[in-house]
Design a protein around this motif. Structure first.
Motif, mmCIF file in Angstrom:
data_model
loop_
_atom_site.group_PDB
_atom_site.id
_atom_site.type_symbol
_atom_site.label_atom_id
_atom_site.label_comp_id
_atom_site.label_asym_id
_atom_site.label_seq_id
_atom_site.Cartn_x
_atom_site.Cartn_y
_atom_site.Cartn_z
ATOM 1 N N VAL A 107 0.881 -1.168 0.000
ATOM 2 C CA VAL A 107 0.000 0.000 0.000
ATOM 3 C C VAL A 107 0.912 1.209 0.000
ATOM 4 O O VAL A 107 1.883 1.274 0.759
ATOM 5 N N TRP A 159 -0.836 -10.215 4.870
ATOM 6 C CA TRP A 159 -0.950 -9.306 6.018
ATOM 7 C C TRP A 159 -1.540 -7.948 5.642
ATOM 8 O O TRP A 159 -1.878 -7.153 6.509
ATOM 9 N N ASN A 160 -1.696 -7.665 4.344
ATOM 10 C CA ASN A 160 -2.283 -6.396 3.933
ATOM 11 C C ASN A 160 -3.809 -6.424 4.045
ATOM 12 O O ASN A 160 -4.433 -7.482 3.911
ATOM 13 N N ASP A 161 -4.387 -5.260 4.250
ATOM 14 C CA ASP A 161 -5.822 -5.063 4.088
ATOM 15 C C ASP A 161 -6.075 -4.938 2.583
ATOM 16 O O ASP A 161 -5.699 -3.931 1.972
ATOM 17 N N GLN A 162 -6.667 -5.964 1.974
ATOM 18 C CA GLN A 162 -6.791 -5.965 0.519
ATOM 19 C C GLN A 162 -7.726 -4.865 0.010
ATOM 20 O O GLN A 162 -7.552 -4.364 -1.106
ATOM 21 N N ALA A 163 -8.693 -4.472 0.810
ATOM 22 C CA ALA A 163 -9.536 -3.338 0.418
ATOM 23 C C ALA A 163 -8.704 -2.071 0.309
ATOM 24 O O ALA A 163 -8.941 -1.225 -0.569
ATOM 25 N N ALA A 164 -7.696 -1.936 1.183
ATOM 26 C CA ALA A 164 -6.808 -0.774 1.120
ATOM 27 C C ALA A 164 -5.935 -0.824 -0.126
ATOM 28 O O ALA A 164 -5.633 0.220 -0.729
ATOM 29 N N ASP A 175 -8.190 0.293 -2.938
ATOM 30 C CA ASP A 175 -8.396 1.738 -2.836
ATOM 31 C C ASP A 175 -7.143 2.490 -3.265
ATOM 32 O O ASP A 175 -7.225 3.514 -3.954
ATOM 33 N N ASP A 176 -5.986 1.981 -2.888
ATOM 34 C CA ASP A 176 -4.719 2.580 -3.286
ATOM 35 C C ASP A 176 -4.604 2.616 -4.811
ATOM 36 O O ASP A 176 -4.188 3.620 -5.402
#
Length: 250
Positions: free
Chosen positions: A183, A219-224, A227-228
């Protein structure tokens, strides 16, 4: 041309996906782009265990190639072995590196199952496909691919940081499978991976028809990540890769 996402998890398998592996089919020919950790199991949901016709490995990190070891077992010791050797186009010393990962010196070499060919930059034919390979920006020898059949094409980034070569591979491609491990934030390392925003920037420069974000680190927020990517100036459709997703390019 049909593309099935077998695995799209970055760096290691996630709870919903194996690591990197993409099945490309046309005219009854089945090509794998990468064969990462956990992919062999999921692959069998889509084709038979012995139905792979060729394999291209973008680089030799475990999350892109390690299930070659398990597939060697299947093709060397299966009930109707020996099976025909599968052509494998991979960076130099792939056979030795994978044999070391396999770790059983008393076993036959991996050449019992695979016919290795050294991957170099350029354009070549694999079955009905035309493949173009270019070096991309990663700490080890790593390639991105363009796969074409008729008037349809896909681009696959493999693992890369920002890369002008990736833009060339993806120019006017119908589908761009592009890694988005990060991100976007200040201080991201150079020459390692792309953020969602950077993936979209590359897709916009290439005028790719559809962007699918891959190498999704668990470990990432995939929605973020998604959005990125929306901030990268790309005007086409963007989505997160999903194990089992199918794209028919007709």
């Amino acid at each position: 041309m049909k593309v099935t996402i077998i695995g799209c998890s970055g760096s290691f398998p996630g709870p919903d996906s194996p690591a990197s592996c993409y099945l490309v089919e046309a005219e009854g020919f089945r090509l794998l782009l990468d064969f990462g950790s956990g992919a062999l199991g999921a692959l069998q949901r889509h084709i038979g265990l012995y139905d792979v016709d060729a394999i291209c490995l973008s680089h030799l990190h475990a999350d892109h190639c390690l299930d070659m070891c398990g597939y060697h077992v299947a093709r060397t010791y299966g009930p109707e072995a020996p099976y025909p050797r599968v052509p494998v186009i991979a960076p130099a010393d792939a056979s030795k590196r994978l044999a070391a990962a396999y770790g059983m010196p008393d076993e036959p070499a991996l050449e019992t199952a695979f016919a290795f060919r050294t991957l170099t930059p350029g354009t070549f034919e694999v079955g009905p496909f035309t493949l173009t390979a270019r070096l991309v920006n990663h700490p080890v020898e790593a390639y991105g691919f363009r796969v074409s059949h008729g008037d349809r094409s896909i681009a696959y980034s493999g693992d890369t940081g920002e890369s002008a070569e990736l833009v060339k591979l993806a120019e006017d491609a119908d589908l761009m499978l592009c890694e988005a491990s990060f991100v976007d934030r200040p201080g991201l390392p150079d020459g390692l991976h792309l953020s969602g925003r950077q993936a979209a920037v590359h897709a916009a420069k290439a005028r790719a028809g559809r962007l699918v974000l891959t190498h999704l680190v668990p470990w990432n927020d995939q929605a973020a990540v998604l959005d990125d990517a929306s901030r990268g100036g790309y005007g086409g459709p963007i989505e997160l890769a999903r194990s089992g997703a199918v794209y028919d390019l007709v």
